[in-house]
Design a protein around this motif. Sequence first.
Motif, PDB file in Angstrom:
ATOM      1  N   UNK A 146     -46.914 -79.401 -12.948  1.00  0.00           N
ATOM      2  CA  UNK A 146     -45.940 -79.617 -14.018  1.00  0.00           C
ATOM      3  C   UNK A 146     -45.931 -78.492 -15.055  1.00  0.00           C
ATOM      4  N   UNK A 147     -46.702 -77.450 -14.824  1.00  0.00           N
ATOM      5  CA  UNK A 147     -46.815 -76.374 -15.813  1.00  0.00           C
ATOM      6  C   UNK A 147     -45.650 -75.391 -15.694  1.00  0.00           C
ATOM      7  N   UNK A 148     -44.482 -75.868 -16.058  1.00  0.00           N
ATOM      8  CA  UNK A 148     -43.263 -75.061 -16.013  1.00  0.00           C
ATOM      9  C   UNK A 148     -42.256 -75.690 -16.958  1.00  0.00           C
ATOM     10  N   UNK A 149     -41.372 -74.889 -17.510  1.00  0.00           N
ATOM     11  CA  UNK A 149     -40.394 -75.411 -18.464  1.00  0.00           C
ATOM     12  C   UNK A 149     -39.276 -74.406 -18.652  1.00  0.00           C
ATOM     13  N   UNK A 150     -38.217 -74.843 -19.325  1.00  0.00           N
ATOM     14  CA  UNK A 150     -37.140 -73.956 -19.736  1.00  0.00           C
ATOM     15  C   UNK A 150     -37.261 -73.730 -21.230  1.00  0.00           C
ATOM     16  N   UNK A 151     -37.335 -72.489 -21.648  1.00  0.00           N
ATOM     17  CA  UNK A 151     -37.436 -72.157 -23.064  1.00  0.00           C
ATOM     18  C   UNK A 151     -36.040 -71.841 -23.584  1.00  0.00           C
ATOM     19  N   UNK A 152     -35.568 -72.664 -24.521  1.00  0.00           N
ATOM     20  CA  UNK A 152     -34.251 -72.478 -25.124  1.00  0.00           C
ATOM     21  C   UNK A 152     -34.375 -71.558 -26.329  1.00  0.00           C
ATOM     22  N   UNK A 153     -33.815 -70.378 -26.243  1.00  0.00           N
ATOM     23  CA  UNK A 153     -33.934 -69.399 -27.318  1.00  0.00           C
ATOM     24  C   UNK A 153     -32.878 -69.593 -28.396  1.00  0.00           C
ATOM     25  N   UNK A 154     -31.682 -69.973 -28.019  1.00  0.00           N
ATOM     26  CA  UNK A 154     -30.569 -70.014 -28.971  1.00  0.00           C
ATOM     27  C   UNK A 154     -30.634 -71.208 -29.903  1.00  0.00           C
TER      28      UNK A 154
END
Length: 253
Positions: A182-190
């Motif tokens: 589970x060590x994964x994700x989407x990083x939202x920059x905006x």
Amino acid sequence: MASLPFSALSLFFSLCVLLVLPTHSLTCTSQKFTNNKFYTNCTDLPALKSYLHYNYSSSNSSLSVAFIASPVKPDGWTGWGINLNGTGMAGAQVILALKSSKGAPEVKTYNIISYGDIREERLSFDVWDLSAETNATTGEFTIYASVKLPEKVESFNHIWQVGAAVNNGKPVKHEFAAENKDAKATLELTTAQKTGKSATTTTPAGGNSTGNGTTNSSNTTTTGGNSGSYRIKEMNVGFCFAVFVLLASFIVF
């Protein structure tokens, strides 16, 4: 004038206390760095007790990060990376901090072509200011790096991992427990950049994910000045005080 029972006033005061109390405190907001850097955003990642601090500059699409995690054992390794073509480990390009005899962890870059093909080589995007350090108290490794992202990027998939051992300067395979997968994700920059408040990182399902298909989330906070949670807390205090005074004025002694 009708009197307002003290019980009603007491109930309102109790509700205000609940509003003022913080509902969630991020561990990352209390972490400090020896390199005197200041990171505007930080997030408690949803797996492996890991944390990511970062600054993003949209003018040149550069991301400066500090990744904090503990290796499984003191002689192990930690890593953080970016996957621009998928959501899991396969296809990711990573930065690893490996225990070395030199004191500070050694930093290396790897391309994960597939689960059986991991190559130590330059990454396809520019990387600079690479370094790592060990926290003598907690045993955590901190990886410092700056990376060049694609222009006008709004989000990207990232992964992180921890291992127990290093053999001849190379990382030994990590465990494949649920938390590792589970060590994964989407990083939202905006989101954080536009609002100046909190953003959310969500673990994507599907794709070439090695996880169990579930969706997890972690909170990101903007640490420059007062965060959104502290501003809300301040507004709650002012609102409660004003209403408390108003209601108190209706009490007839």
